[in-house]
Design a protein around this motif. Structure first.
Motif, short mmCIF file in Angstrom:
data_model
loop_
_atom_site.label_atom_id
_atom_site.label_comp_id
_atom_site.label_asym_id
_atom_site.label_seq_id
_atom_site.Cartn_x
_atom_site.Cartn_y
_atom_site.Cartn_z
N ALA A 1 0.83 -1.20 0.00
CA ALA A 1 0.00 0.00 0.00
C ALA A 1 0.86 1.25 0.00
O ALA A 1 0.46 2.29 -0.49
CB ALA A 1 -0.93 -0.01 1.21
N GLN A 2 2.09 1.16 0.54
CA GLN A 2 2.98 2.31 0.60
C GLN A 2 3.73 2.53 -0.72
O GLN A 2 4.38 3.54 -0.88
CB GLN A 2 3.98 2.15 1.74
N SER A 3 3.68 1.59 -1.63
CA SER A 3 4.42 1.75 -2.88
C SER A 3 3.55 1.44 -4.09
O SER A 3 3.81 0.49 -4.81
CB SER A 3 5.67 0.88 -2.86
N PRO A 4 2.51 2.25 -4.30
CA PRO A 4 1.65 1.99 -5.46
C PRO A 4 2.35 2.39 -6.76
O PRO A 4 3.32 3.15 -6.76
CB PRO A 4 0.45 2.89 -5.20
N ILE A 5 1.84 1.89 -7.83
CA ILE A 5 2.34 2.26 -9.15
C ILE A 5 1.85 3.67 -9.46
O ILE A 5 0.74 4.04 -9.10
CB ILE A 5 1.86 1.24 -10.21
N THR A 6 2.70 4.46 -10.08
CA THR A 6 2.28 5.77 -10.57
C THR A 6 2.47 5.78 -12.07
O THR A 6 3.41 5.18 -12.60
CB THR A 6 3.06 6.93 -9.93
N ALA A 7 1.56 6.44 -12.75
CA ALA A 7 1.61 6.50 -14.21
C ALA A 7 1.38 7.94 -14.66
O ALA A 7 0.54 8.65 -14.08
CB ALA A 7 0.54 5.60 -14.80
N LYS A 8 2.13 8.35 -15.66
CA LYS A 8 1.88 9.64 -16.29
C LYS A 8 2.26 9.54 -17.75
O LYS A 8 3.09 8.70 -18.15
CB LYS A 8 2.63 10.77 -15.59
N THR A 9 1.64 10.37 -18.56
CA THR A 9 1.93 10.39 -19.99
C THR A 9 2.42 11.77 -20.40
O THR A 9 2.02 12.79 -19.81
CB THR A 9 0.69 10.02 -20.83
N THR B 1 1.63 -7.13 -12.78
CA THR B 1 2.97 -7.68 -12.95
C THR B 1 3.89 -7.22 -11.83
O THR B 1 4.63 -8.03 -11.25
CB THR B 1 3.52 -7.27 -14.33
N TRP B 2 3.85 -5.95 -11.50
CA TRP B 2 4.71 -5.43 -10.44
C TRP B 2 4.26 -5.89 -9.06
O TRP B 2 5.08 -6.01 -8.16
CB TRP B 2 4.82 -3.92 -10.53
N GLU B 3 2.97 -6.20 -8.88
CA GLU B 3 2.54 -6.83 -7.62
C GLU B 3 3.20 -8.20 -7.50
O GLU B 3 3.68 -8.58 -6.42
CB GLU B 3 1.01 -7.00 -7.59
N ARG B 4 3.22 -8.94 -8.60
CA ARG B 4 3.87 -10.25 -8.61
C ARG B 4 5.36 -10.12 -8.34
O ARG B 4 5.94 -10.93 -7.62
CB ARG B 4 3.62 -10.97 -9.93
N LEU B 5 6.00 -9.11 -8.92
CA LEU B 5 7.42 -8.88 -8.67
C LEU B 5 7.66 -8.57 -7.20
O LEU B 5 8.59 -9.12 -6.59
CB LEU B 5 7.96 -7.75 -9.55
N ALA B 6 6.84 -7.72 -6.60
CA ALA B 6 7.00 -7.38 -5.17
C ALA B 6 6.89 -8.64 -4.31
O ALA B 6 7.70 -8.86 -3.41
CB ALA B 6 5.95 -6.36 -4.75
N ASP B 7 5.90 -9.48 -4.61
CA ASP B 7 5.73 -10.73 -3.86
C ASP B 7 6.93 -11.66 -4.06
O ASP B 7 7.41 -12.28 -3.12
CB ASP B 7 4.44 -11.45 -4.28
N TYR B 8 7.39 -11.75 -5.30
CA TYR B 8 8.52 -12.62 -5.60
C TYR B 8 9.78 -12.14 -4.89
O TYR B 8 10.50 -12.94 -4.27
CB TYR B 8 8.75 -12.69 -7.13
N LEU B 9 10.06 -10.86 -4.95
CA LEU B 9 11.23 -10.30 -4.27
C LEU B 9 11.17 -10.57 -2.78
O LEU B 9 12.17 -10.94 -2.15
CB LEU B 9 11.36 -8.81 -4.55
N GLN B 10 9.99 -10.40 -2.21
CA GLN B 10 9.83 -10.66 -0.77
C GLN B 10 10.09 -12.15 -0.47
O GLN B 10 10.78 -12.47 0.49
CB GLN B 10 8.43 -10.27 -0.31
#
Length: 175
Positions: free
Chosen positions: A12-20, A161-170
């Motif tokens: 929750a402290q590291s959400p994805i941010t997007a901008k164009t 995908t990045w949620e999966r990466l965060a879980d995998y890294l942990q």
């Protein structure tokens, strides 16, 4: 139970941010892992196959030749096994562990790039921040329209995908 609660708090402290900006999409997220480990997760087939792709998808084929001109060829398979999506990245620049630059394409099983689908120029930056790593993904589309047409799908897919990466890294850090 406590581990799961802490894990949710970190996410929750590291959400994805997007901008164009015009035809460029910037995505950012901080991961609670050292930069070298996050970089390795992005550059070694044995890691990529464990976390790449949206939730529920698997990567039954993942081959990495990490050098300028080398490629990352992979297949993502849907949860029910009925859809296979092949991709191929051609590495342009490798600056370990700070940056990867590659052209990203749809391909077939043999690695032939789909000439009908324009590729993307991807620049991944890996930045150390307070013992964590911020990943900045810069994706350059052929036009602002091409970006607008895929924006929602790409952001949703990269978020998963990045949620999966965060879980995998942990998971690999707790071993």
């Amino acid at each position: 139970m406590r581990k799961k609660l802490l894990s949710r708090r970190k996410k929750a402290q590291s959400p994805i941010t997007a901008k164009t900006e015009g035809h460029i999409l910037y995505l950012e997220r901080k991961f609670d892992a050292p930069r070298e480990l996050v970089y390795e997760a992005y550059t070694k087939a044995e890691h990529l196959a464990r976390w790449w792709g949206p939730a529920g998808w698997t990567v039954p084929v993942c081959k990495v030749e990490l050098h300028p001109g080398g490629s990352w060829h992979y297949c993502m398979e849907s949860p029910d096994g009925t859809v296979k999506s092949w991709g191929k990245a051609i590495y342009r620049e490798i600056n370990e562990p700070e940056q990867l630059v590659y052209n990203d394409y749809f391909s077939d099983e043999e690695g032939h790039i789909d000439p009908e689908a324009p590729g993307l120029l991807i620049t991944l930056g890996f930045h150390e921040e307070d013992g964590a790593t911020k990943v900045v993904n810069r994706a350059e589309y052929a036009s602002p329209e091409a970006l607008r047409n895929s924006l929602n799908m790409v952001v949703a897919g990269m978020n998963q995908t990045w949620e999966r990466l965060a879980d995998y890294l942990q998971s690999i850090q707790s071993k």
